[in-house]
Design a protein around this motif. Structure first.
Motif, short mmCIF file in Angstrom:
data_model
loop_
_atom_site.label_atom_id
_atom_site.label_comp_id
_atom_site.label_asym_id
_atom_site.label_seq_id
_atom_site.Cartn_x
_atom_site.Cartn_y
_atom_site.Cartn_z
N THR A 242 0.84 -1.19 0.00
CA THR A 242 0.00 0.00 0.00
C THR A 242 0.87 1.24 0.00
O THR A 242 0.70 2.12 -0.83
CB THR A 242 -0.94 0.01 1.23
N ASP A 243 1.84 1.29 0.92
CA ASP A 243 2.71 2.47 1.04
C ASP A 243 3.79 2.16 2.06
O ASP A 243 3.81 1.07 2.63
CB ASP A 243 1.90 3.68 1.50
N LEU A 244 4.67 3.15 2.30
CA LEU A 244 5.58 3.04 3.43
C LEU A 244 4.75 2.96 4.70
O LEU A 244 3.63 3.48 4.76
CB LEU A 244 6.51 4.26 3.51
N ALA A 245 5.28 2.31 5.72
CA ALA A 245 4.52 2.06 6.94
C ALA A 245 4.00 3.33 7.59
O ALA A 245 4.72 4.31 7.72
CB ALA A 245 5.37 1.29 7.94
N THR A 246 2.75 3.27 7.99
CA THR A 246 2.12 4.29 8.81
C THR A 246 2.01 3.70 10.21
O THR A 246 1.46 2.61 10.38
CB THR A 246 0.73 4.66 8.28
N ILE A 247 2.53 4.40 11.19
CA ILE A 247 2.52 3.95 12.58
C ILE A 247 1.49 4.79 13.31
O ILE A 247 1.71 5.97 13.59
CB ILE A 247 3.91 4.11 13.23
N GLU A 248 0.34 4.21 13.62
CA GLU A 248 -0.77 4.97 14.18
C GLU A 248 -0.96 4.80 15.68
O GLU A 248 -1.67 5.57 16.30
CB GLU A 248 -2.06 4.58 13.47
N ASN A 249 -0.34 3.77 16.25
CA ASN A 249 -0.54 3.50 17.68
C ASN A 249 0.54 2.53 18.15
O ASN A 249 1.35 2.07 17.35
CB ASN A 249 -1.95 2.95 17.93
N THR A 250 0.53 2.21 19.42
CA THR A 250 1.56 1.33 19.95
C THR A 250 1.46 -0.09 19.40
O THR A 250 2.47 -0.77 19.27
CB THR A 250 1.54 1.29 21.49
N ALA A 251 0.27 -0.53 19.04
CA ALA A 251 0.12 -1.87 18.43
C ALA A 251 0.84 -1.90 17.08
O ALA A 251 1.50 -2.89 16.74
CB ALA A 251 -1.35 -2.23 18.26
#
Length: 145
Positions: free
Chosen positions: A41-50
């Protein structure tokens, strides 16, 4: 589906809503983004600790720096590579866990973000530096029921 990267080590981890893929082929941020968009999809999106935990699992035993999708577009400041705002939940598009003193935008040119394999802090850096990278898909991982 097969992905071939010259000399690449590919590792996979999944979070609740996405799968993370570590690509151990050093590229600059733009080229890494292009590979992720072509194959995931894309480079990683880090949205939360999980997501942080899942991305670290995808990095396995890799302890180096890895590109993720956060960057400074200068106009809107820090944002994730995936620009589809409907993808994010409340507050998720602004989840940033900066290392103390970061972002420092050294020389006014550190516009891309990486993190260390075993550390969940974010650091800004020059987009031209070549690092391995973490991609993701926005798809739910396959589950057995």
């Amino acid at each position: 589906m097969y992905f071939f990267f010259s000399g690449a080590l590919l590792s996979v981890s999944s979070a609740q809503t996405r799968q993370f893929y570590f690509v151990n082929t050093p590229l600059n941020w733009r080229d890494a983004q292009s590979v992720c968009r072509q194959n995931y999809t894309d480079l990683a999106t880090i949205e939360n600790t999980a997501d942080v935990d899942a991305a670290i699992v995808a990095l396995s035993n890799y302890t180096g720096k890895a590109w993720i999708g956060l960057h400074d577009d200068i106009v809107n400041s820090w944002r994730w590579s995936l620009s589809d705002s409907s993808f994010y939940g409340d507050g998720e598009s602004t989840y940033w866990n900066w290392y103390p003193g970061e972002p420092n935008n050294y020389d006014g040119q550190q516009l891309c973000v990486h993190f260390y394999g075993a550390v969940n802090d974010l650091w800004d850096n020059y987009c031209s530096v070549e690092y391995s990278f973490v991609c993701y898909t926005g798809e739910l991982p396959f589950r057995f029921y």
